[in-house]
Design a protein around this motif. Structure first.
Motif, PDB file in Angstrom:
ATOM      1  N   LEU B 195       0.840  -1.203   0.000  1.00 52.33           N
ATOM      2  CA  LEU B 195       0.000   0.000   0.000  1.00 52.33           C
ATOM      3  C   LEU B 195       0.877   1.255   0.000  1.00 52.33           C
ATOM      4  CD1 LEU B 195      -2.819   1.333   0.360  1.00 52.33           C
ATOM      5  CD2 LEU B 195      -2.522   1.092   2.822  1.00 52.33           C
ATOM      6  N   LEU B 196       1.939   1.222   0.796  1.00 58.27           N
ATOM      7  CA  LEU B 196       2.837   2.380   0.908  1.00 58.27           C
ATOM      8  C   LEU B 196       3.485   2.703  -0.442  1.00 58.27           C
ATOM      9  CD1 LEU B 196       4.556   3.857   3.576  1.00 58.27           C
ATOM     10  CD2 LEU B 196       6.320   2.763   2.259  1.00 58.27           C
ATOM     11  N   VAL B 197       4.037   1.688  -1.085  1.00 61.84           N
ATOM     12  CA  VAL B 197       4.745   1.936  -2.350  1.00 61.84           C
ATOM     13  C   VAL B 197       3.752   2.239  -3.469  1.00 61.84           C
ATOM     14  CG1 VAL B 197       6.269   0.901  -4.084  1.00 61.84           C
ATOM     15  CG2 VAL B 197       6.753   0.580  -1.663  1.00 61.84           C
ATOM     16  N   THR B 199       1.066   3.747  -3.163  1.00 62.93           N
ATOM     17  CA  THR B 199       0.546   5.102  -2.943  1.00 62.93           C
ATOM     18  C   THR B 199       1.596   6.164  -3.235  1.00 62.93           C
ATOM     19  OG1 THR B 199      -0.866   4.259  -1.184  1.00 62.93           O
ATOM     20  CG2 THR B 199      -0.501   6.632  -1.223  1.00 62.93           C
TER      21      THR B 199
END
Lengths: 351, 356
Positions: B195-197, B199
């Motif tokens: 999710l972090l990457v 996003t």
């Protein structure tokens, strides 16, 4: 003003003003009438306000940090001194510390008396980890990091979630759905942030206990703390110790993960909505750009592999041992003979 | 005895001292010249995309190990930490110890680099740099020195390309990413890296700064500035402080795909020990390392705990394994005066003994 006028003269004026007020403040402090801001603190503030506009950004930021920490350090020492000054000569130091620390504990439970600036500073010290988070969030966003911090939480949040879970209707239902998703993610992030803040508030009270224990040890060893710096260092050590214990717990790992994930989910939803708008205006979207970046990297990778292959083949070719002379000459000799025969034939024809 | 006895006149004196230092030092601070870093002379010998490969030039006639050394720094922060100032330079001291030093500077990845994978970094960039150095010296094998994350990359590289590496030195390198005292490992346990990457694309340096400051928030964002007041009036010490400050906050963004794989395979799955780190078409197996290994780590390292580095022992097929435990932290191992006089000479001697 001389070349160093501000530093030599204005600074000394501030110092003089400070010294003049120090005695007065000390008198009030011993009488239990502590002003919200100590004179030295206001002197420092005024001096820096006059200087700061002309300071380069980086230098100015450093000075501000040093001043803030200086206020914290001396404010802390003053807080204890004020407590001690009001004690009757025969009071046991255990009782005195109990009273002093009771005030600190209150500051973490939100019960600190208004205007007790030293307590607020103590509390602010434990907001450092959160403050760092807010700064980081701000750097990733167009909005201030604490924009979402004070939204309603608890029951109102549950109501908002229920309200936002209702399906969209009519032609704009997809758009409604996007906005609902966005708000749900705002609420989730805000909840995660508040839980994170609550955790720090909880361990703040533990650090007060740890500080108390460290002071007890100092007393038992027959030693004394005689400077604001030593007291400050003891406090930092106590905070750091409690912090390092607590952030290694499963509870913190879960809170930390939830906070980062909630922020990312929110940002992803925001990006999706921005992309929708860009797409509607026939502008390149983030999603399209990402596709291009991935394809470009695949191309780069392939080109580099081909280049390496080409280099290897060239090297192999260059390193290949020369063909034996007879074998190498044979075809040429044969060709030469053919040409010679042809020339002879032509010559014979002409003749 | 009452444990606090800060007499008002003593407190006033302390405040006055603090204020005077601030006033006197403010001029030094506000008129501080540009902060320079990277002091040893060097030449650019190869570049590719944002990567730069530098060769450090030794004084003419200086004795040099015939086998050159390539330093692989972490993607996090900048490699000038190894050459930060004249009297605090690991590189300068390695050269003084007779080593012929090359260093990879990864540069600052931007959005166009977000799809770079660990395979691109290790089997691509590092391999091409190793080839450049081998070719310049006409050697089959060179010495490799990896620092922190760069050390983990060097382990992977050596495991996959052992035929090109003569000796391997790892400094403050995590091998077991899940020791009980590893804060970073605990913090990423519940983090949804996909999710972090997905996003963010590239992972911003600010996020990494926040993470590293969070390891010791009160010391690193508070107490440090009180300590700074003490050095404000000493121009040299102030510049040293500012140089370190510059380095700490000089955090390049991380290429998203490489970050995704590093967190998942190394931190969350502990892949160097448990297996499962795939680079391109091959899986990394530390047993593929057969060359001599020197493992240097800090006993008080809060970023890469010593046990995380010690875990290398017995995990490779090397029959020549040496450890140096330095009584210092993650950064002190490069910049402290004690480290300057001990670590580079020890590395130099160890390499000289094995580079014949």
């Amino acid at each position: 003003m001389s070349e160093h006028g501000f530093w030599d003269q204005d600074w000394m004026k501030v110092q003089t003003a400070y010294w003049a007020q120090w005695g007065e403040w000390a008198r009030k402090a011993t009488g239990g009438d502590t002003p919200a801001e100590a004179p030295w603190e206001s002197a420092m503030r005024h001096w820096w306000q006059a200087l700061a506009p002309g300071a380069p950004d980086a230098g100015g930021e450093f000075m501000q940090k040093m001043i803030d920490q200086g206020k914290m350090m001396f404010g802390f020492a003053e807080r204890f001194n004020a407590e001690l000054a009001g004690q009757a000569g025969g009071a046991q130091w255990g009782e005195v510390l109990n009273r002093a620390f009771a005030g600190l504990q209150k500051s973490f439970s939100g019960e600190a008396a208004k205007g007790d600036d030293a307590l607020h500073r103590m509390m602010a010290f434990w907001e450092m980890p959160l403050d760092n988070w807010q700064r980081m969030v701000s750097s990733l966003s167009l909005t201030p990091g604490d924009l979402l911090r004070n939204m309603p939480h608890g029951d109102p949040q549950a109501n908002i979630e229920r309200f936002l879970s209702a399906p969209g209707l009519g032609y704009t239902r997809e758009e409604q759905g996007q906005h609902q998703q966005m708000l749900l993610k705002v609420v989730a992030y805000q909840g995660a942030l508040q839980d994170y803040a609550r955790f720090f508030s909880g361990i703040g009270t533990q650090s007060v206990d740890r500080m108390r224990a460290r002071l007890d040890k100092v007393g038992e060893a027959g030693e004394t703390i005689e400077s604001a710096r030593a007291l400050y260092d003891l406090w930092v050590g106590a905070c750091e110790e409690v912090y390092s214990e607590q952030v290694m717990t499963a509870e913190y790992a879960e809170l930390h993960g939830r906070l980062v994930n909630a922020l990312m989910a929110l940002k992803q939803q925001m990006a999706a909505m921005v992309d929708e708008g860009l797409g509607a205006m026939n502008m390149p979207t983030r999603k399209e750009l990402r596709t291009l970046q991935t394809r470009m990297q695949e191309n780069r990778r392939e080109i580099k592999a081909l280049k390496a292959e080409l280099t290897r083949m060239r090297r192999e070719l260059a390193e290949r041992p020369a063909q034996p002379k007879a074998a190498a000459k044979a075809p040429r000799a044969k060709a030469a003979r053919k040409k010679s025969v042809a020339r002879n034939k032509t010559a014979a024809g002409k003749g | 005895m009452f444990p606090i006895n800060i007499r008002p006149e003593k407190l006033a004196e302390e405040m006055a001292g603090f204020s005077q230092k601030l006033g006197k030092g403010a001029e030094n601070l506000l008129h501080a010249d540009k902060i320079d870093t990277g002091v040893s002379p060097k030449e650019l010998v190869y570049s590719e995309d944002k990567l730069r490969l530098y060769h450090y030039t030794a004084a003419e006639g200086a004795r040099q190990n015939p086998v050159p050394m390539l330093i692989v720094y972490a993607l996090v922060n900048r490699p000038y930490m190894t050459d930060i100032q004249e009297d605090r330079s690991t590189i300068k001291n390695l050269i003084a110890a007779g080593q012929d030093v090359y260093l990879i500077d990864w540069g600052y990845p931007d959005g166009a680099d977000s799809s770079l994978t660990l395979d691109d970094y290790i089997n691509g960039y590092i391999d091409r740099c190793v080839d450049v150095v081998r070719e310049r010296h006409g050697l089959e094998r060179i010495n490799l020195l990896g620092i922190c994350q760069g050390g983990a990359f060097s382990l992977c590289y050596t495991a996959l390309h052992q035929e090109k590496i003569k000796n391997l030195v790892t400094m403050v390198t995590p091998v077991d990413f899940q020791t009980p005292d590893n804060m970073l490992s605990a913090w990423v346990r519940h983090m949804d890296v996909d999710l972090l990457v997905d996003t963010l694309g590239n992972v911003p340096g600010e996020l990494l700064n926040w993470t590293f400051l969070s390891l010791k928030p009160f010391s690193l964002t508070g107490q440090k500035y009180i300590n700074m007041v003490d050095v404000l009036d000493d121009e040299k010490k102030l510049k040293n402080f500012l140089r370190m400050e510059k380095w700490i906050f000089d955090s390049p963004d991380q290429a998203g795909e490489a970050f995704r794989q590093f967190i998942k395979d190394f931190y969350q799955r502990n892949g160097l020990l448990n297996g499962g780190v795939r680079l391109g078409e091959r899986e990394v197996d530390l047993k593929g390392i057969r060359c001599p290994i020197l493992n240097v780590f800090g006993e008080f390292d809060h970023l890469v705990p010593p046990d995380a580095s010690r875990a290398l022992k017995g995990r490779t097929a090397s029959k020549d394994y040496t450890e140096i435990a330095f009584r210092g932290g993650h950064i002190g191992i490069y910049v402290s005066g004690k480290a300057q006089g001990t670590i580079p000479p020890a590395i130099g001697q160890w390499l000289d003994e094995r580079s014949g």
